[in-house]
Motif scaffolding. Structure first.
Motif, PDB file in Angstrom:
ATOM      1  N   ASP A  41      -2.905  10.978 -28.908  1.00 28.71           N
ATOM      2  CA  ASP A  41      -1.977  11.941 -28.313  1.00 28.71           C
ATOM      3  C   ASP A  41      -2.672  12.914 -27.376  1.00 28.71           C
ATOM      4  O   ASP A  41      -2.036  13.533 -26.530  1.00 28.71           O
ATOM      5  N   THR A  42      -3.970  13.074 -27.545  1.00 29.40           N
ATOM      6  CA  THR A  42      -4.715  14.045 -26.745  1.00 29.40           C
ATOM      7  C   THR A  42      -5.351  13.441 -25.502  1.00 29.40           C
ATOM      8  O   THR A  42      -6.058  14.129 -24.782  1.00 29.40           O
ATOM      9  N   THR A  43      -5.095  12.173 -25.225  1.00 29.25           N
ATOM     10  CA  THR A  43      -5.643  11.522 -24.037  1.00 29.25           C
ATOM     11  C   THR A  43      -4.593  11.539 -22.938  1.00 29.25           C
ATOM     12  O   THR A  43      -3.476  11.054 -23.122  1.00 29.25           O
ATOM     13  N   TYR A  44      -4.955  12.122 -21.802  1.00 31.03           N
ATOM     14  CA  TYR A  44      -4.017  12.244 -20.690  1.00 31.03           C
ATOM     15  C   TYR A  44      -4.455  11.485 -19.445  1.00 31.03           C
ATOM     16  O   TYR A  44      -3.629  11.114 -18.635  1.00 31.03           O
ATOM     17  N   PHE A  45      -5.756  11.298 -19.263  1.00 25.60           N
ATOM     18  CA  PHE A  45      -6.260  10.662 -18.058  1.00 25.60           C
ATOM     19  C   PHE A  45      -7.280   9.591 -18.413  1.00 25.60           C
ATOM     20  O   PHE A  45      -7.993   9.710 -19.393  1.00 25.60           O
ATOM     21  N   CYS A  58      -4.091   0.072 -17.051  1.00 29.26           N
ATOM     22  CA  CYS A  58      -2.785   0.525 -16.586  1.00 29.26           C
ATOM     23  C   CYS A  58      -1.774  -0.626 -16.613  1.00 29.26           C
ATOM     24  O   CYS A  58      -0.663  -0.469 -17.109  1.00 29.26           O
ATOM     25  N   THR A  69       5.368   3.223 -27.165  1.00 29.45           N
ATOM     26  CA  THR A  69       5.170   4.016 -25.952  1.00 29.45           C
ATOM     27  C   THR A  69       5.310   3.109 -24.750  1.00 29.45           C
ATOM     28  O   THR A  69       4.657   2.073 -24.665  1.00 29.45           O
ATOM     29  N   SER A  71       4.765   2.826 -20.783  1.00 28.23           N
ATOM     30  CA  SER A  71       3.950   3.459 -19.741  1.00 28.23           C
ATOM     31  C   SER A  71       4.479   3.113 -18.365  1.00 28.23           C
ATOM     32  O   SER A  71       5.073   2.059 -18.155  1.00 28.23           O
ATOM     33  N   LYS A 103      -1.151  19.821  -9.595  1.00 29.12           N
ATOM     34  CA  LYS A 103      -0.702  19.829 -10.995  1.00 29.12           C
ATOM     35  C   LYS A 103       0.515  18.924 -11.168  1.00 29.12           C
ATOM     36  O   LYS A 103       0.614  18.184 -12.144  1.00 29.12           O
ATOM     37  N   SER A 107       0.584  15.586 -13.383  1.00 28.78           N
ATOM     38  CA  SER A 107       1.494  15.617 -14.529  1.00 28.78           C
ATOM     39  C   SER A 107       2.459  14.449 -14.546  1.00 28.78           C
ATOM     40  O   SER A 107       3.088  14.189 -15.563  1.00 28.78           O
TER      41      SER A 107
END
Length: 108
Positions: A41-45, A58, A69, A71, A103, A107
């Motif tokens: 959950d803490t991985t964004y990039f 990807c 999930t 993507s 941003k 995002s």
């Protein structure tokens, strides 16, 4: 297995976004130690050098429902990037707008 039965992966992972190549990626995809890190959950990039497998990850995550999930990818072309830089150079983006723009892009 015969030599003629071997499946060679594509040189460019972009090919795996095509619907008729999704199954090929699913057969060839190797889940290394980074796979589970990407599911946190803490991985964004996902950042890495050219050829490190970012596009393949990807494609795999976009083509499959992984851990409930779904993507999506939002590619930014070199032209888009250059337009943003040129707007900044031309004074059409002040610092606040420039930061806000990036941003928003990150995002997505």
């Amino acid at each position: 297995m015969n030599f003629t039965d071997l499946q060679i992966p594509f040189d460019e992972a972009e090919n795996y976004f095509k619907p008729n190549n999704k199954e090929k990626l699913n057969r060839l995809f190797y889940k290394d130690r980074n796979y589970n890190k990407l599911l946190n959950d803490t991985t964004y990039f996902l950042i890495g050098e050219k050829g490190s497998g970012k596009t393949t990850y990807c494609a795999y995550f976009c083509n499959n429902n992984v851990n409930n999930t779904r993507s999506r990818r939002y590619p930014i072309s070199v032209d888009d990037y250059n337009k943003i830089i040129q707007m900044k150079k031309d004074g059409k983006l002040n610092y606040t707008h420039y930061v806000t723009l990036w941003k928003a892009i990150l995002s997505l």
